[in-house]
Design a protein around this motif. Structure first.
Motif, PDB file in Angstrom:
ATOM      1  N   UNK A 139      48.426  49.583  34.406  1.00 34.29           N
ATOM      2  CA  UNK A 139      47.927  50.520  35.409  1.00 34.29           C
ATOM      3  C   UNK A 139      46.714  49.905  36.103  1.00 34.29           C
ATOM      4  N   UNK A 140      46.822  49.726  37.412  1.00 32.68           N
ATOM      5  CA  UNK A 140      45.732  49.180  38.214  1.00 32.68           C
ATOM      6  C   UNK A 140      45.099  50.319  38.995  1.00 32.68           C
ATOM      7  N   UNK A 141      43.869  50.668  38.621  1.00 31.71           N
ATOM      8  CA  UNK A 141      43.160  51.777  39.253  1.00 31.71           C
ATOM      9  C   UNK A 141      42.412  51.264  40.482  1.00 31.71           C
ATOM     10  N   UNK A 142      42.779  51.799  41.631  1.00 32.95           N
ATOM     11  CA  UNK A 142      42.166  51.453  42.916  1.00 32.95           C
ATOM     12  C   UNK A 142      41.941  49.940  43.085  1.00 32.95           C
ATOM     13  N   UNK A 143      43.009  49.159  43.050  1.00 34.16           N
ATOM     14  CA  UNK A 143      42.820  47.720  43.241  1.00 34.16           C
ATOM     15  C   UNK A 143      42.345  47.411  44.665  1.00 34.16           C
ATOM     16  N   UNK A 144      41.547  46.362  44.796  1.00 35.41           N
ATOM     17  CA  UNK A 144      41.082  45.955  46.121  1.00 35.41           C
ATOM     18  C   UNK A 144      42.247  45.278  46.858  1.00 35.41           C
ATOM     19  N   UNK A 145      42.173  45.172  48.184  1.00 35.57           N
ATOM     20  CA  UNK A 145      43.296  44.621  48.955  1.00 35.57           C
ATOM     21  C   UNK A 145      43.805  43.265  48.446  1.00 35.57           C
ATOM     22  N   UNK A 146      42.914  42.385  48.057  1.00 36.98           N
ATOM     23  CA  UNK A 146      43.336  41.072  47.562  1.00 36.98           C
ATOM     24  C   UNK A 146      44.216  41.223  46.321  1.00 36.98           C
ATOM     25  N   UNK A 147      43.827  42.118  45.426  1.00 41.78           N
ATOM     26  CA  UNK A 147      44.631  42.355  44.220  1.00 41.78           C
ATOM     27  C   UNK A 147      45.990  42.952  44.586  1.00 41.78           C
ATOM     28  N   UNK A 148      45.965  43.924  45.499  1.00 39.94           N
ATOM     29  CA  UNK A 148      47.207  44.580  45.919  1.00 39.94           C
ATOM     30  C   UNK A 148      48.237  43.577  46.423  1.00 39.94           C
ATOM     31  N   UNK A 149      47.770  42.573  47.161  1.00 35.91           N
ATOM     32  CA  UNK A 149      48.665  41.558  47.702  1.00 35.91           C
ATOM     33  C   UNK A 149      49.353  40.768  46.596  1.00 35.91           C
ATOM     34  N   UNK A 150      48.715  40.675  45.432  1.00 42.45           N
ATOM     35  CA  UNK A 150      49.224  39.826  44.360  1.00 42.45           C
ATOM     36  C   UNK A 150      49.867  40.586  43.200  1.00 42.45           C
TER      37      UNK A 150
END
Length: 153
Positions: A69-80
């Motif tokens: 579970x990734x809580x509110x990932x930043x855009x860079x994380x979301x891309x990966x």
């Protein structure tokens, strides 16, 4: 109970922050992480329920499914973050990322939050089934999904 018998596990990544985050942003991120953490490992958390399912009941090729579970990932994380990770043959494991954010979780009622977690897990079983089929694993995903539905209702 030997933890190595458990087929399902949970991991929570607290919100990531940009390097220039304010103290208020840091506090809010920690609070959100703590709130979500309680839905996984708190009194009514799902992780203990998930541990009732043993890997030997579903086949030999998969011994650990980790819900990440990734809580509110930043855009860079979301891309990966992939929809589902690659099967790790050596470990006989697979990671299943689930994105948790304001829209799908924190803006919801308590009932809506529980529903989001349940529905996310069940939806990911369809992706898992695709991996199992393509890799020709012996894991009985349909039985697992059925047992999860009963367990999470």
């Amino acid at each position: 109970m030997d933890k190595d018998e458990n087929l399902l596990g949970c991991f929570v990544s607290y919100p990531s922050l940009m390097y220039d985050a304010t103290e208020i942003q840091k506090e809010n991120a920690k609070k959100q992480g703590d709130v979500f953490h309680s839905y996984i490992w708190g009194k009514k958390g799902i992780c203990d329920h998930l541990k009732k399912l043993k890997h030997e009941d579903y086949g030999k090729d998969l011994v650990m499914i980790l819900f990440q579970f990734y809580v509110n990932p930043i855009p860079y994380e979301l891309e990966n973050i992939k929809d589902i990770e690659n099967y790790r043959k050596r470990e006989k494991s697979i990671g299943i990322p689930i994105i948790v954010n304001d829209k799908n979780f924190f803006s919801q009622s308590q009932e809506g939050r529980h529903r989001f977690i349940k529905e996310s897990i069940l939806q990911k079983m369809d992706l898992l089934n695709e991996v199992v089929r393509s890799r020709k694993l012996d894991t009985k995903v349909d039985a697992l999904k059925s047992d999860l539905q009963k367990l999470l209702s």
